[in-house]
Design a protein around this motif. Structure first.
Motif, short mmCIF file in Angstrom:
data_model
loop_
_atom_site.label_atom_id
_atom_site.label_comp_id
_atom_site.label_asym_id
_atom_site.label_seq_id
_atom_site.Cartn_x
_atom_site.Cartn_y
_atom_site.Cartn_z
N ARG A 57 0.84 -1.21 0.00
CA ARG A 57 0.00 0.00 0.00
C ARG A 57 0.87 1.25 0.00
N PRO A 58 0.51 2.24 -0.82
CA PRO A 58 1.30 3.48 -0.86
C PRO A 58 1.15 4.30 0.40
N ILE A 59 2.23 4.97 0.78
CA ILE A 59 2.22 5.91 1.90
C ILE A 59 1.89 7.28 1.33
N GLY A 60 0.84 7.88 1.86
CA GLY A 60 0.43 9.20 1.40
C GLY A 60 1.00 10.30 2.28
N PRO A 61 0.87 11.55 1.84
CA PRO A 61 1.44 12.68 2.59
C PRO A 61 0.84 12.88 3.98
N ARG A 62 -0.34 12.35 4.24
CA ARG A 62 -0.98 12.55 5.54
C ARG A 62 -0.91 11.31 6.43
N ASP A 63 -0.21 10.27 6.02
CA ASP A 63 -0.16 9.02 6.77
C ASP A 63 0.78 9.12 7.98
N LEU A 64 0.28 8.69 9.11
CA LEU A 64 0.98 8.75 10.40
C LEU A 64 0.83 7.41 11.12
N TRP A 65 1.61 7.25 12.21
CA TRP A 65 1.48 6.09 13.09
C TRP A 65 1.41 6.62 14.52
N CYS A 66 0.32 6.34 15.22
CA CYS A 66 0.11 6.85 16.58
C CYS A 66 1.01 6.13 17.58
N ASP A 67 1.78 6.91 18.37
CA ASP A 67 2.63 6.32 19.42
C ASP A 67 2.27 6.89 20.80
N ASP A 68 1.04 7.37 20.93
CA ASP A 68 0.55 7.92 22.19
C ASP A 68 -0.22 6.84 22.94
N PRO A 69 0.38 6.27 24.03
CA PRO A 69 -0.27 5.17 24.76
C PRO A 69 -1.66 5.52 25.30
N GLY A 70 -1.95 6.80 25.47
CA GLY A 70 -3.25 7.20 25.99
C GLY A 70 -4.31 7.42 24.94
N HIS A 71 -3.97 7.25 23.70
CA HIS A 71 -4.93 7.50 22.62
C HIS A 71 -5.54 6.19 22.11
N PRO A 72 -6.82 6.19 21.75
CA PRO A 72 -7.46 4.97 21.22
C PRO A 72 -6.79 4.42 19.95
N ALA A 73 -6.11 5.26 19.18
CA ALA A 73 -5.44 4.81 17.95
C ALA A 73 -4.00 4.34 18.21
N TYR A 74 -3.61 4.19 19.48
CA TYR A 74 -2.25 3.78 19.82
C TYR A 74 -1.82 2.56 19.02
N ASN A 75 -0.64 2.65 18.45
CA ASN A 75 -0.01 1.61 17.64
C ASN A 75 -0.84 1.22 16.42
N HIS A 76 -1.46 2.22 15.82
CA HIS A 76 -2.20 2.03 14.58
C HIS A 76 -1.88 3.16 13.61
N GLN A 77 -2.03 2.85 12.35
CA GLN A 77 -1.86 3.89 11.33
C GLN A 77 -3.03 4.85 11.42
N THR A 78 -2.75 6.11 11.21
CA THR A 78 -3.77 7.15 11.25
C THR A 78 -3.42 8.19 10.20
N ARG A 79 -4.18 9.27 10.16
CA ARG A 79 -3.93 10.31 9.14
C ARG A 79 -3.98 11.70 9.77
N ALA A 80 -3.20 12.59 9.19
CA ALA A 80 -3.22 14.00 9.61
C ALA A 80 -4.50 14.65 9.07
N PRO A 81 -5.01 15.62 9.78
CA PRO A 81 -4.48 16.17 11.03
C PRO A 81 -4.77 15.23 12.20
N PHE A 82 -3.80 15.14 13.11
CA PHE A 82 -3.90 14.22 14.24
C PHE A 82 -3.13 14.85 15.39
N ALA A 83 -3.82 15.19 16.47
CA ALA A 83 -3.20 15.95 17.56
C ALA A 83 -2.32 15.11 18.49
N ALA A 84 -2.62 13.83 18.64
CA ALA A 84 -1.86 12.98 19.57
C ALA A 84 -0.46 12.71 19.01
N SER A 85 0.45 12.25 19.87
CA SER A 85 1.82 11.94 19.47
C SER A 85 1.81 10.88 18.37
N HIS A 86 2.70 11.06 17.38
CA HIS A 86 2.72 10.16 16.24
C HIS A 86 4.06 10.23 15.51
#
Length: 166
Positions: A57-86
């Motif tokens: 799968r291609p990586i797009g300009p808004r693709d992120l990976w959440c590394d914030d243990p307190g966020h529900p998306a922790y250790n999952h791919q996500t997309r910008a805008p995204f306020a939690a640590s990533h």
């Protein structure tokens, strides 16, 4: 250090924290275990899709990976805008031009147990990662082209105990 795959040994680097059986977010260690390869991500502006398996799968300009243990998306791919640590997946450097994601602490991530354990391109030989396993680009591409559904990254506990004894 080297990784054996399909009868070949590939030089690689591991986390700056060595190998651990007690992985924690931010410890810089590579986790012990048998890790399934879950996805192939790539920069389509830097690697031709025809060189990769059709599931890549291609990586797009808004693709992120959440590394914030307190966020529900922790250790999952996500997309910008995204306020939690990533982590930004579309990096300026070539480290994440090709990524093999693993099932470390995924899909049901336990907060604080570590995130984003990838196989990716190394910065240079011997330069440690933040916990991932890194290879020369040509070797990572060869590994990716020769993956099977049963392929696993196996980091034995014996590597962790040898590292502690040094």
């Amino acid at each position: 250090m080297g990784i054996r795959f399909r009868g070949r040994v590939f030089p690689c680097t591991i986390g700056r924290g060595g190998v651990t059986a007690d992985k924690r977010e931010g410890d810089g260690a590579t986790p012990v275990g048998r890790h399934r390869i879950t996805d192939i991500l790539f920069r389509p502006d830097r690697i031709a899709a025809h060189l990769l398996p059709p599931t890549a799968r291609p990586i797009g300009p808004r693709d992120l990976w959440c590394d914030d243990p307190g966020h529900p998306a922790y250790n999952h791919q996500t997309r910008a805008p995204f306020a939690a640590s990533h982590e930004i997946l579309r990096r300026a450097d070539p480290l994440y031009d090709l990524i093999l994601t693993t099932d470390w602490n995924w899909p049901d991530a336990q907060p604080g147990k570590g995130s984003a354990i990838f196989l990716h391109t190394w910065r240079r030989p011997g330069f440690p990662t933040a916990g991932c396993v890194a290879f020369a680009r040509r070797d990572l591409l060869w590994i990716t082209q020769n993956l099977a559904p049963t392929s696993r990254l196996i980091v034995p506990a014996s590597v962790a105990s040898r590292a502690k004894n040094r």
